[in-house]
Write a protein that holds these residues in place. Structure first.
Motif, PDB file in Angstrom:
ATOM      1  N   VAL A  75      77.205  24.093  35.539  1.00 55.46           N
ATOM      2  CA  VAL A  75      77.802  24.261  34.313  1.00 55.46           C
ATOM      3  C   VAL A  75      76.972  23.208  33.526  1.00 55.46           C
ATOM      4  O   VAL A  75      76.670  23.813  32.218  1.00 55.46           O
ATOM      5  CB  VAL A  75      79.086  23.684  34.301  1.00 55.46           C
ATOM      6  CG1 VAL A  75      79.766  23.581  33.189  1.00 55.46           C
ATOM      7  CG2 VAL A  75      80.205  24.715  35.257  1.00 55.46           C
ATOM      8  N   GLY A  76      76.416  22.266  33.757  1.00 55.49           N
ATOM      9  CA  GLY A  76      75.519  21.336  33.015  1.00 55.49           C
ATOM     10  C   GLY A  76      74.580  22.011  32.580  1.00 55.49           C
ATOM     11  O   GLY A  76      74.141  21.842  31.366  1.00 55.49           O
ATOM     12  N   MET A  77      73.937  22.929  33.112  1.00 51.40           N
ATOM     13  CA  MET A  77      72.689  23.477  32.813  1.00 51.40           C
ATOM     14  C   MET A  77      72.791  24.334  31.621  1.00 51.40           C
ATOM     15  O   MET A  77      72.102  24.343  30.811  1.00 51.40           O
ATOM     16  CB  MET A  77      72.058  24.519  34.194  1.00 51.40           C
ATOM     17  CG  MET A  77      71.445  23.494  35.247  1.00 51.40           C
ATOM     18  SD  MET A  77      71.085  24.961  36.643  1.00 51.40           S
ATOM     19  CE  MET A  77      69.830  26.061  35.892  1.00 51.40           C
ATOM     20  N   TYR A 115      80.078   9.390  29.021  1.00 42.76           N
ATOM     21  CA  TYR A 115      78.743  10.325  29.259  1.00 42.76           C
ATOM     22  C   TYR A 115      78.632  10.355  30.829  1.00 42.76           C
ATOM     23  O   TYR A 115      78.349  11.558  31.231  1.00 42.76           O
ATOM     24  CB  TYR A 115      77.734   9.724  28.661  1.00 42.76           C
ATOM     25  CG  TYR A 115      76.533  10.349  28.417  1.00 42.76           C
ATOM     26  CD1 TYR A 115      76.620  11.677  28.441  1.00 42.76           C
ATOM     27  CD2 TYR A 115      75.300   9.840  28.330  1.00 42.76           C
ATOM     28  CE1 TYR A 115      75.267  12.520  28.258  1.00 42.76           C
ATOM     29  CE2 TYR A 115      74.168  10.482  28.242  1.00 42.76           C
ATOM     30  CZ  TYR A 115      74.145  11.855  28.215  1.00 42.76           C
ATOM     31  OH  TYR A 115      72.931  12.624  28.122  1.00 42.76           O
ATOM     32  N   ALA A 116      78.583   9.294  31.458  1.00 39.51           N
ATOM     33  CA  ALA A 116      78.341   9.470  32.947  1.00 39.51           C
ATOM     34  C   ALA A 116      79.422  10.395  33.674  1.00 39.51           C
ATOM     35  O   ALA A 116      79.112  11.300  34.634  1.00 39.51           O
ATOM     36  CB  ALA A 116      78.332   8.230  33.808  1.00 39.51           C
ATOM     37  N   ALA A 117      80.599  10.332  33.319  1.00 40.70           N
ATOM     38  CA  ALA A 117      81.881  10.920  33.893  1.00 40.70           C
ATOM     39  C   ALA A 117      81.508  12.647  33.616  1.00 40.70           C
ATOM     40  O   ALA A 117      81.636  13.356  34.442  1.00 40.70           O
ATOM     41  CB  ALA A 117      83.162  10.546  33.656  1.00 40.70           C
ATOM     42  N   VAL A 122      80.051  18.244  35.190  1.00 38.90           N
ATOM     43  CA  VAL A 122      79.305  19.452  34.762  1.00 38.90           C
ATOM     44  C   VAL A 122      78.078  19.528  35.646  1.00 38.90           C
ATOM     45  O   VAL A 122      77.804  20.695  35.856  1.00 38.90           O
ATOM     46  CB  VAL A 122      78.724  19.340  33.301  1.00 38.90           C
ATOM     47  CG1 VAL A 122      80.181  19.442  32.450  1.00 38.90           C
ATOM     48  CG2 VAL A 122      77.821  18.592  32.928  1.00 38.90           C
ATOM     49  N   ASP A 123      77.472  18.683  36.328  1.00 35.55           N
ATOM     50  CA  ASP A 123      76.480  18.766  37.202  1.00 35.55           C
ATOM     51  C   ASP A 123      76.926  19.205  38.667  1.00 35.55           C
ATOM     52  O   ASP A 123      76.053  19.801  39.531  1.00 35.55           O
ATOM     53  CB  ASP A 123      75.524  17.679  37.029  1.00 35.55           C
ATOM     54  CG  ASP A 123      74.806  17.362  35.743  1.00 35.55           C
ATOM     55  OD1 ASP A 123      74.565  18.584  34.908  1.00 35.55           O
ATOM     56  OD2 ASP A 123      74.366  16.377  35.497  1.00 35.55           O
ATOM     57  N   ALA A 124      78.101  18.690  39.038  1.00 34.33           N
ATOM     58  CA  ALA A 124      78.696  19.147  40.437  1.00 34.33           C
ATOM     59  C   ALA A 124      79.280  20.541  40.380  1.00 34.33           C
ATOM     60  O   ALA A 124      79.368  21.203  41.544  1.00 34.33           O
ATOM     61  CB  ALA A 124      79.722  18.438  40.703  1.00 34.33           C
TER      62      ALA A 124
END
Length: 144
Positions: A75-77, A115-117, A122-124
């Motif tokens: 999702v982050g991509m 930001y880290a959360a 989204v990266d997981a």
């Protein structure tokens, strides 16, 4: 941080293509299923195509397909492609001008943690995760 319609629709387009993996899907069919303007989708699909996330197939049986398996897209991509940085404040953005207050700013720690959360979430999550969630929700709704 607010995700724009461009980012939300890009996720829905990619999810729709993931739902129809192995098929060539016409833009008008995605637009109909997702209730998104075909004109707006053309702009978004062009971004996804340029980035190599989807491929365009020409001809009467043409349309779009994912280039990779749904599990290979996070999702982050997709959100970073369409939204840019996901930083909640400008001073944490990738190419931000350093803030002169950063050394004594206590509130920046709140924003760093947010930001880290966001990045962790989204990266997981992958498109395959979204396909699975969608299938679970469909099964739950059919049991009612």
């Amino acid at each position: 941080m607010t995700i724009s319609t461009k980012g939300r629709y890009a996720l829905r387009i990619m999810l729709d293509l993931a739902d129809h993996i192995g098929e060539t899907t016409k833009l008008k069919d995605i637009a109909s299923r997702q209730e998104i303007s075909e004109k707006y989708m053309e702009q978004i699909i062009a971004v996804l195509n340029r980035a190599g996330y989807v491929r365009s197939i020409r001809g009467a049986q043409g349309g779009y397909q994912l280039v990779k398996a749904p599990a290979e897209y996070t999702v982050g991509m997709i959100l970073r492609l369409t939204e840019g940085a996901l930083a909640p404040v400008e001073c944490l953005a990738e190419h931000a001008v350093p803030c002169r207050r950063v050394e004594k700013c206590a509130t920046v720690e709140v924003y760093r943690r947010i930001y880290a959360a966001v990045n962790d979430v989204v990266d997981a999550m992958t498109l395959q995760d979204l396909v699975d969630i969608e299938q679970e929700k469909s099964a739950d709704n059919s049991e009612m």
